[in-house]
Design an enzyme around this catalytic site. Structure first.
Site, PDB file in Angstrom:
ATOM      1  CE  LYS A 281      -5.482 -16.329  -4.931  1.00  0.00           C
ATOM      2  NZ  LYS A 281      -5.180 -15.889  -3.565  1.00  0.00           N
TER       3      LYS A 281
ATOM      4  CD  GLN B  34      -1.344 -18.567  -5.481  1.00  0.00           C
ATOM      5  OE1 GLN B  34      -0.429 -17.836  -5.870  1.00  0.00           O
ATOM      6  NE2 GLN B  34      -2.155 -18.214  -4.509  1.00  0.00           N
TER       7      GLN B  34
ATOM      8  CB  CYS C 148      -7.226 -21.650   2.311  1.00  0.00           C
ATOM      9  SG  CYS C 148      -7.949 -20.168   2.966  1.00  0.00           S
TER      10      CYS C 148
ATOM     11  CG  ASP D 142      -7.297 -23.422  -8.191  1.00  0.00           C
ATOM     12  OD1 ASP D 142      -7.198 -22.302  -8.734  1.00  0.00           O
ATOM     13  OD2 ASP D 142      -7.339 -23.586  -6.953  1.00  0.00           O
TER      14      ASP D 142
HETATM   15  N1  PLP Z   1      -6.981 -21.738  -5.346  1.00  0.00           N
HETATM   16  C1  PLP Z   1      -5.745 -21.372  -4.977  1.00  0.00           C
HETATM   17  C2  PLP Z   1      -4.579 -22.232  -5.362  1.00  0.00           C
HETATM   18  C3  PLP Z   1      -5.562 -20.194  -4.253  1.00  0.00           C
HETATM   19  O1  PLP Z   1      -4.332 -19.828  -3.877  1.00  0.00           O
HETATM   20  C4  PLP Z   1      -6.692 -19.419  -3.913  1.00  0.00           C
HETATM   21  C5  PLP Z   1      -6.530 -18.209  -3.082  1.00  0.00           C
HETATM   22  O2  PLP Z   1      -5.648 -18.102  -2.273  1.00  0.00           O
HETATM   23  C6  PLP Z   1      -7.949 -19.846  -4.348  1.00  0.00           C
HETATM   24  C7  PLP Z   1      -8.051 -21.008  -5.050  1.00  0.00           C
HETATM   25  C8  PLP Z   1      -9.177 -19.066  -4.031  1.00  0.00           C
HETATM   26  O3  PLP Z   1      -9.152 -17.830  -4.653  1.00  0.00           O
HETATM   27  P1  PLP Z   1     -10.276 -16.730  -4.353  1.00  0.00           P
HETATM   28  O4  PLP Z   1     -10.330 -16.592  -2.872  1.00  0.00           O
HETATM   29  O5  PLP Z   1      -9.791 -15.523  -5.054  1.00  0.00           O
HETATM   30  O6  PLP Z   1     -11.552 -17.255  -4.920  1.00  0.00           O
END
Ligand code: PLP
Length: 407
Positions: free
Chosen positions: A226, A203, A364, A200
Site C-alpha cells: 500500500k 492506510q 473487508c 493499524d
Molecule cells: N488494515 C487496513 C485498514 C487495510 O486497508 C488493509 C487492506 O486493505 C489491511 C489492514 C490488510 O492489509 P493486507 O491485506 O496487506 O495485510
C-alpha cells in the site's frame, strides 16, 4: 527540485496505458498502490547481482544480501522514527503482523474473562485475529462505536476500558471512510489505564509522516504494497520491552538460538519473530519505496492528495442522488459513496468499461457496512500521482451511469 506530476507519473509505468481503448484512470490505491521504477528496478537488480539467502551463508553474496536486508531494517526504523532497529519485524503484511501480535501477545497476556477492544471501523484484518484470540482464551471482544459522520466516539472509551482490558486495537485511518483517527489521544487515554495499543497504519503510512515515538504506540503495523512497495512484505513495529516479553509466533529456521529434541532456545529480537526464509528482496524494495516517498516529500503528498480529495468531494456533491459515506473533518484521500438506485457493483463494472478502476463492495469491513445499513459502497482512493483530469473522468462517468439508470 520538486518533480511535477507529469514527471512523477513517468516514475510509474503502469499508469501510462489504455484499458478497453481508454486511458487508465487508477483510483484503487487504497487496495494497492502502483510501484515506481525505483522499486521495480531494486528487485530486478537484486536478482541480477546479490540474490542469496540471508543470515546463514559464509559466502560473499549471502553477506551482501544480509547487509542489504539489515540496512533495509534501519531505513524503515528511521522512516517511522523507531528507537531501535530490532523493533522492526519484517512480516508478510499488516494482516500477518496483527496475527502475530494477536497470537504472541495473546498467549502471554490474555486469559479467560479478559477484554480486547477494537473499533467499529476496523478492516477484517484488525477484527478476526482478535476474535480468534478471544475464542481461544474465552476472552471478550468489545467495540468502540462511531458516529454518523464516521468518527470514533472517543468519549465512550473511558467506560469501555476496564481493569480486564488487555489491549486496544484501532486503525489509524479508515480504509472505507477515510477518517483519520486521533490515535495519539486514544493511546494516551488507554495508557492512563495501563492498556497497550496496536495501531493499524495500513492506510496511514503512505499519506503522512509516522513517528511511533511521538504517537507512543505499543505496536504499529502496515503493508508494503500500500506504500508503493511490492506485495508479500510488511512491518510490525513493537516496543522492544513488549516484544521481549512475548513468545515467538512461528517456529522454524532463523528464529532459534539452540535446537535440541529436549529444549529449544530462541534467537534475540528481531529474529525471534522472523521464522523461515523471509521476503528479503521485498524488504529491500520496501526500504526503497520509503526512500521514494521521502524524495517526493510528505508535505507535497499531503498538499496534492488534500487538493484531490477536496476537488472530488465538491464535484461529487453536485451529482444528484450521490451520498458520501464518511464525512469526518479529518480525512485522507479516500471517498466511499453510493448513487441512488444503483448497486455499487453495477457502478464499478460500468466505470471499469470507461477505463476507471475503483473498488466496490464491503472493503473487508462488513461490521462497518452494517453500521450504515448498507451492503457495500464504491470507493475511489487517490494517490499523489492522480490528477484533477482523472477526477473529472470519474465524475463524468458517474453522471453518465446515473442518467442511464435514473433518467
Ligand atoms: N488494515 C487496513 C485498514 C487495510 O486497508 C488493509 C487492506 O486493505 C489491511 C489492514 C490488510 O492489509 P493486507 O491485506 O496487506 O495485510
Amino acid at each position: 527540485m520538486q518533480k511535477s506530476i507529469d514527471e512523477i507519473r513517468k516514475d510509474f509505468p503502469i499508469l501510462n496505458q489504455k484499458v478497453y481503448g481508454k486511458p487508465l484512470v487508477y483510483l484503487d490505491n487504497g487496495a494497492t498502490s502502483q510501484k515506481p521504477l525505483l522499486v521495480i528496478n531494486a528487485e530486478k537488480e537484486i536478482y541480477e547481482t546479490i540474490n542469496s539467502n540471508i543470515h546463514r551463508g559464509v559466502h560473499f553474496l549471502s553477506g551482501e544480501m544480509t547487509n542489504a536486508y539489515e540496512n533495509a531494517r534501519t531505513t524503515i526504523q528511521k522512516f517511522i522514527n523507531a528507537k531501535f532497529s530490532e523493533e522492526i519485524i519484517f512480516t508478510k503484511g499488516a494482516t500477518d503482523s496483527i496475527n502475530l501480535v494477536a497470537f504472541s501477545f495473546g498467549e502471554q497476556f490474555v486469559n479467560e474473562g479478559d477484554e480486547i477492544i477494537v473499533t467499529e471501523m476496523e478492516h477484517h484484518a484488525n477484527i478476526v485475529p482478535w476474535q480468534m484470540l478471544c475464542q481461544r482464551k474465552k476472552a471478550i471482544l468489545k467495540v468502540l462505536p462511531i458516529s454518523d459522520e464516521g468518527e470514533l466516539i472517543i468519549s465512550k472509551l473511558d467506560n469501555l476500558i476496564t481493569s480486564k482490558t488487555r489491549l486496544l486495537a484501532a486503525t489509524h485511518t479508515s480504509n472505507v471512510l477515510g477518517t483519520i483517527n486521533p490515535v495519539k489521544e486514544i493511546i494516551e487515554k488507554a495508557h492512563k489505564q495501563n492498556v497497550p495499543v496496536l495501531i493499524d497504519g495500513s492506510q496511514a503510512i503512505l499519506h503522512s509522516k509516522i513517528d511511533v515515538i511521538d504517537l507512543n504506540a505499543d505496536f504499529y503495523v502496515f503493508s508494503g504494497h500500500k506504500m508503493y512497495a511490492p506485495t508479500g512484505i510488511g512491518i510490525l513495529y513493537g516496543k522492544k520491552e513488549l516484544l521481549e516479553k512475548i513468545p515467538p509466533y512461528q517456529g522454524g529456521g532463523d528464529m532459534v538460538d539452540n535446537v535440541s529434541f529436549e529444549k529449544t532456545t530462541y534467537a534475540e529480537l528481531p529474529f525471534k519473530f522472523e521464522a523461515g526464509t523471509s521476503n528479503f528482496v521485498g524488504a529491500v524494495a520496501l526500504a526503497k519505496a520509503s526512500e521514494y516517498i521521502e524524495s517526493i516529500g510528505f508535505e507535497f503528498i499531503k498538499k496534492q492528495e488534500t487538493e484531490l480529495l477536496n476537488y472530488a468531494t465538491e464535484k461529487m456533491q453536485t451529482v444528484k442522488g450521490l451520498k458520501i459515506y464518511g464525512t469526518s473533518k479529518k480525512k485522507c484521500s479516500i471517498i466511499s459513496f453510493l448513487v441512488e438506485n444503483i448497486h455499487a457493483y453495477d457502478m464499478g463494472l460500468m466505470l471499469d468499461k470507461m477505463g476507471i478502476a475503483v473498488r466496490t463492495g464491503s472493503h473487508c469491513a462488513q461490521p462497518l457496512m452494517k453500521r450504515f445499513g448498507i451492503e457495500g459502497t464504491i470507493r475511489a482512493s487517490f494517490s499523489f500521482y492522480n490528477t484533477k483530469d482523472e477526477i473529472d473522468s470519474l465524475i463524468q462517468g458517474i453522471e453518465r451511469i446515473r442518467k442511464m439508470f435514473n433518467d
